[in-house]
Enzyme design. Structure first.
Site, PDB file in Angstrom:
ATOM      1  N   GLU A  59       0.817  -1.152  -0.040  1.00  0.00           N
ATOM      2  CA  GLU A  59      -0.103  -0.312  -0.095  1.00  0.00           C
ATOM      3  C   GLU A  59       0.918   1.043   0.129  1.00  0.00           C
ATOM      4  O   GLU A  59       1.770   1.544   0.712  1.00  0.00           O
ATOM      5  CB  GLU A  59      -0.504  -0.029   1.169  1.00  0.00           C
ATOM      6  CG  GLU A  59      -1.789   1.501   1.591  1.00  0.00           C
ATOM      7  CD  GLU A  59      -2.444   1.686   0.118  1.00  0.00           C
ATOM      8  OE1 GLU A  59      -3.583   0.729  -0.143  1.00  0.00           O
ATOM      9  OE2 GLU A  59      -2.371   2.919  -0.247  1.00  0.00           O
ATOM     10  N   ALA A  96     -23.182   9.339  -9.086  1.00  0.00           N
ATOM     11  CA  ALA A  96     -23.722   9.203  -7.922  1.00  0.00           C
ATOM     12  C   ALA A  96     -22.849  10.070  -6.270  1.00  0.00           C
ATOM     13  O   ALA A  96     -24.033  10.874  -5.694  1.00  0.00           O
ATOM     14  CB  ALA A  96     -22.893   7.715  -7.750  1.00  0.00           C
ATOM     15  N   GLY A 135     -16.573  11.813 -12.933  1.00  0.00           N
ATOM     16  CA  GLY A 135     -15.875  10.611 -12.745  1.00  0.00           C
ATOM     17  C   GLY A 135     -14.485  10.062 -12.837  1.00  0.00           C
ATOM     18  O   GLY A 135     -13.979  10.500 -12.087  1.00  0.00           O
ATOM     19  N   ALA A 137     -17.499   0.170  -4.666  1.00  0.00           N
ATOM     20  CA  ALA A 137     -16.799  -0.243  -3.376  1.00  0.00           C
ATOM     21  C   ALA A 137     -16.672  -1.993  -3.795  1.00  0.00           C
ATOM     22  O   ALA A 137     -16.506  -2.817  -3.517  1.00  0.00           O
ATOM     23  CB  ALA A 137     -16.140  -0.367  -1.901  1.00  0.00           C
ATOM     24  N   HIS A 139     -44.382  -6.051   9.956  1.00  0.00           N
ATOM     25  CA  HIS A 139     -45.029  -5.246   9.618  1.00  0.00           C
ATOM     26  C   HIS A 139     -45.261  -4.048  10.862  1.00  0.00           C
ATOM     27  O   HIS A 139     -45.153  -4.637  11.894  1.00  0.00           O
ATOM     28  CB  HIS A 139     -46.928  -5.200   9.922  1.00  0.00           C
ATOM     29  CG  HIS A 139     -47.827  -3.975   9.730  1.00  0.00           C
ATOM     30  ND1 HIS A 139     -47.046  -3.057   8.402  1.00  0.00           N
ATOM     31  CD2 HIS A 139     -48.112  -3.290  10.494  1.00  0.00           C
ATOM     32  CE1 HIS A 139     -48.562  -1.773   9.246  1.00  0.00           C
ATOM     33  NE2 HIS A 139     -48.741  -2.259  10.081  1.00  0.00           N
TER      34      HIS A 139
END
Lengths: 453, 463
Positions: free
Chosen positions: B33, B178, B267, B316, B439
């Site tokens: 990473e 989104a 984007g 994701a 319900h």
């Protein structure tokens, strides 16, 4: 860390090989390109050279095993590495070391799911451009789609199908709107296991092989040998031919008097060119001329695609008896070679065959085959087709026989020809006309000059 | 040189799933990473935005409490405290991933990875070998030439998370997808005047048109201005703010808009610069994504790619599933990525869907039936003061097979997984209708929408 040696693609279309003999032992030092194992594929034995220098740490397959290509067959440690060095032992600083993993390097390397290793390219791979991945992909079903965009199947059924190697789109679904359920996949896989896919063309299915039981009291009077190597390959091939061809016989005879004369004339010429001239090259040429007129005899079935394949090339297989058994090396592109060239090639291939030195490509790709029965002697025989060819021509000995010519009995040099053909591909009349055409050319071999391209 | 069974490059959702799953299966795993563990999702994506959305919900709920007699004294929101809370949520989750790595025996190496060969990865001067390498390097926001990110005036989604920089009075969101819509919702709730411009003729292009119309209506009602068929061409900073030139889809200037901050969310593009893809023979497609098969294998044996790097949808949960598949395939399991991917837009109200839109189903030549149920008729929605939106169920007319479900409204994100399961199970509309739903719950709306297919929804007139 020891490297794996994978069974390479020995030739195009070969998917597995039989491990005949290990040439080195575990612990032996190995040079790069040193032969380490004998592998048989398609009747051909090859010695597999080591792709690495090092020490053979472990044989992963045993003699007699039949293994798919790309399977790891051995582990070789690099020089000085001497076997399994746990990967953890060479861990370098700088890595945030995780909880220790109790695993030796060797064990991990045994684990080889993704059976492709670019470094271990086959030293033989002649037509090796076929990417290994394509071979993998072809055997793995892709998730199919239907009018809804995908097959209706519950996730557990999809997973099971992948595990069983079943194409989900082939499974009849029993749920609403044809939804495939787990039981459907299981049932389909079981049914498929009972009827091999190839037998689908035979509605009734074939009975299983007959059992062998030693007659009571004769137990000590038998010798058993494992069915291995060439004999097994021969058995498989003939069995397939017997089960999957509709073998039909057409017998005719050839007046070879002119052919014999022509050969006698040309023999010294050929010898001067360094080649011994047999009748076979002439027969090859006549057969190719006839095949051009009757392409059905130069065809094959492709059952996977339900198509008939007509070939525009003429590769003739020739059956050769060897100490080990029968092999059929292939003379390629017969239509493009001279009689002299063919004579040389026929001899070279036959010698290679008897010496057991045929390469995989030497026995692949026949479109029609010829078997010479004459040299040993039977009056005539019913040859078995070298699948996937459509036919095979049996050539017999040339003998002086009395025949009637112009109302007189004459002694001529006669030869029987037996054409064994797959009646599904070739009609009886075509077979007869094909054989007549071969005879027509060979009875006046000068016609080859007129008609040969 | 250290040797592993599997190296994962990138520890976003796809990467950490691949690493953990591979370790579970007994492989020796190294995760590399270069930034923070958890990638975009945990650090500057899904998680921090959801934290801010929660705050937006609380603010709106507080404002609406007056309806039932609870008058809350409005106090200024302490943005520093909010930022601190946001960061603690993130920290907890990224720490969780590192804990899971340790517990599963996944080694973690920090630094930028470069492929030397399909089996060899360099990080700085160090080299690592592995039998399998999984590329999970993710994506980053696309930058517009006319709106270069300075993360002060023009921000990306990452900069937009920095609420401690202050809430602008006027915000322009470029891009009605989104990410743009989620930030529009957040900043609107935090008090900004928000304008969203979208080049296409509607927000969320590609999603079910009817559902999108409902969402657009709800967002407008909350005071978010939506300008579709509109593009932002450039801006100029003046004393009274950023003057943005808007134009129609053809590029004809329409108006000038004055705002205090601009969020560009048009984007994302895949990250593979400096990764060495060319060196190992991986070619990307026209948009820069890495092509893979359904087992997540690239063209190069032993090399896998997952998540945003392999193309849309850039979600994701898609990356997570692909990470699991890559790990399982590397471990010799016959795993494949062949699932339906639900998608959620965490606006307020939420938008969620799975399967085919009505338009897509028709384009496929299917004859469809549509059942609908509005949240105005759902008891639980009423008690939550959240009645905007609907649930829409699409089936194939002849067979009744469920094709898609689209929901706009409260709790849509938690309602759609049931629809995803139904789709995976190959359910019929009737299966949803015949399943008893408790319900009062919001989920009754899904059952009722399915019942509406048969004119059998109880709480509406089924016209």
């Amino acid at each position: 860390m020891p490297k794996e040696v994978l069974l390479p693609e020995l030739a195009e279309s070969i998917v597995e090989g039989e491990i005949l003999k290990w040439l080195v032992e575990e612990g032996d030092p190995i040079k790069k390109d040193q032969p380490i194992v004998e592998v048989m594929t398609d009747k051909v034995t090859v010695e597999l050279p080591s792709p690495y220098e090092g020490v053979l740490v472990k044989k992963l397959v045993q003699e007699g095993d039949v293994v798919p290509i790309h399977t790891p067959i051995a582990l070789i440690a690099e020089p000085g590495e001497e076997g399994a060095v746990p990967a953890a032992a060479v861990a370098t600083a700088g890595v945030e070391e995780a909880a220790p993993v109790a695993e030796s390097g060797e064990e991990r390397v045994l684990f080889k799911p993704d059976a492709t290793e670019p470094e271990v390219k086959s030293p033989f791979a002649v037509a090796a451009e076929a990417p290994p991945r394509a071979a993998v992909a072809a055997t793995e079903p892709k998730a199919g789609t239907n009018r809804f965009g995908r097959v209706l199947a519950v996730p557990a059924a999809r997973k099971l199908a992948r595990e069983l190697g079943v194409a989900i789109e082939e499974v009849p679904g029993s749920g609403p709107a044809g939804r495939v359920r787990v039981e459907d996949v299981r049932r389909y896989a079981e049914e498929r296991a009972r009827t091999p896919a190839a037998l689908a063309v035979a509605p009734g299915g074939f009975p299983p092989p007959y059992p062998y039981r030693t007659p009571a009291g004769y137990q000590g009077l038998e010798e058993r040998k494992p069915l291995r190597g060439l004999r097994r390959v021969i058995a498989q091939g003939l069995w397939q031919s017997h089960l999957y061809t509709v073998r039909t016989l057409n017998v005719d005879e050839l007046d070879a008097t002119e052919l014999v004369r022509l050969r006698e004339v040309l023999k010294p010429e050929a010898e001067a060119a360094g080649t011994k001239l047999s009748y076979l090259p002439f027969i090859f040429k006549a057969v190719v001329q006839a095949l051009k007129k009757f392409p059905q005899l130069n065809a094959s079935f492709d059952w996977e695609r339900e198509e008939i394949v007509y070939k525009k090339y003429y590769n003739l297989g020739m059956a050769v008896a060897t100490d080990q058994g029968l092999v059929v090396p292939v003379v390629k592109d017969v239509d493009k070679k001279t009689v002299l060239e063919l004579a040389a090639e026929v001899r070279a291939l036959a010698e290679k065959a008897r010496a057991g030195k045929l390469a995989p490509e030497d026995v692949a790709g026949s479109t029609f085959s010829i078997t010479n029965i004459g040299s040993i002697g039977a009056v005539f025989s019913f040859p078995i087709i070298n699948v996937p060819d459509a036919a095979i021509l049996g050539v017999h000995s040339i003998q002086d026989r009395p025949v009637v010519r112009d109302g007189q009995i004459a002694i001529r040099k006669m030869m029987y020809l037996s054409l064994s053909f797959d009646h599904r591909l070739v009609d009886g009349a075509e077979a007869a006309m094909f054989l007549k055409e071969v005879i027509r050319i060979l009875e006046a071999p000068g016609r080859l000059l007129l008609e040969m391209r | 040189m250290d040797a592993y069974d599997l190296i994962v490059i990138g520890t976003g959702p796809g990467g950490y799933h691949a690493a953990i799953r591979a370790a579970q299966l007994g492989l020796k795993v190294l995760a590399i990473e270069k930034g923070e563990v958890g990638g975009v999702c945990l650090n500057v994506g899904c998680i921090p935005t959801k934290a801010l959305l929660h705050v937006a919900h609380v603010l709106e709920a507080g404002a609406k409490a007056a309806e039932f007699g609870l008058v809350l004294e409005k106090k200024a929101l302490d943005l520093e405290k909010l930022a601190g809370w946001r960061d603690r949520v993130v920290k907890k989750l990224t720490g969780g991933v590192e804990f899971l790595f340790k517990g599963n025996g996944v080694a973690l190496k920090r630094g930028e990875a470069r492929l030397l060969s399909p089996r060899e990865v360099a990080v700085g001067d160090e080299r690592f070998r592995a039998r399998h390498v999984v590329l999970a390097t993710g994506s980053r926001p696309v930058e517009l030439p006319a709106f270069p990110f300075d993360e002060a005036r023009v921000v990306s989604s990452t900069g937009a998370l920095r609420v401690e920089a202050g809430i602008p009075k006027r915000l322009l969101v470029v891009g009605g997808g989104a990410i743009g819509l989620e930030f529009a919702s957040i900043y609107r709730a935090l008090g900004a005047e928000v304008t969203v411009v979208e080049l296409m003729d509607r927000i969320l292009p590609g999603a079910d048109r009817e559902a999108v119309t409902q969402l657009a209506r709800a967002l407008k009602k909350r005071g978010i201005a939506l300008k579709t068929g509109t593009q932002a061409q450039g801006f100029e900073e003046k004393e009274d703010g950023l003057h943005v030139t808007l134009a129609d889809a053809e590029g004809k200037e329409t108006e000038a808009l004055v705002v205090d901050r601009i969020l560009v969310a048009v984007g994302r593009r895949p990250n593979h610069e400096g990764l060495g893809l060319e060196a190992v023979g991986v070619r990307t497609d026209a948009r820069g994504f890495v092509p893979v098969d359904e087992r997540m294998r690239t063209q190069v044996p032993g090399l896998y790619a997952i998540g945003d790097l392999v193309g849309p949808p850039l979600l994701a949960h898609k990356a997570m599933k692909q990470g699991v598949v890559a790990a399982e395939v590397a471990a010799g399991k016959k795993s494949a990525f062949d699932q339906q991917i639900p998608s959620v837009v965490y606006t307020h109200p939420e938008f969620a869907s799975v399967g085919l839109s009505e338009e897509a189903a028709k384009a496929r030549g299917l004859e469809v039936r549509v059942g609908r149920f509005p949240f105005t008729a759902n008891g639980r929605a009423l008690t939550l003061q959240e009645t905007a939106g609907l649930v829409k169920v699409i089936t194939e007319a002849e067979s009744g097979v469920l094709l898609g479900v689209h929901a706009v409204g409260p709790g849509a994100s938690e309602l759609i997984p049931e629809a995803a399961l139904a789709l995976e199970m190959g359910a019929l509309g009737a299966d949803l209708e015949l399943t008893v739903h408790p319900h009062p719950t919001l989920s009754e709306s899904l059952m009722e929408a399915a019942a509406n297919l048969e004119k059998a929804a109880i709480h509406i007139l089924n016209k």
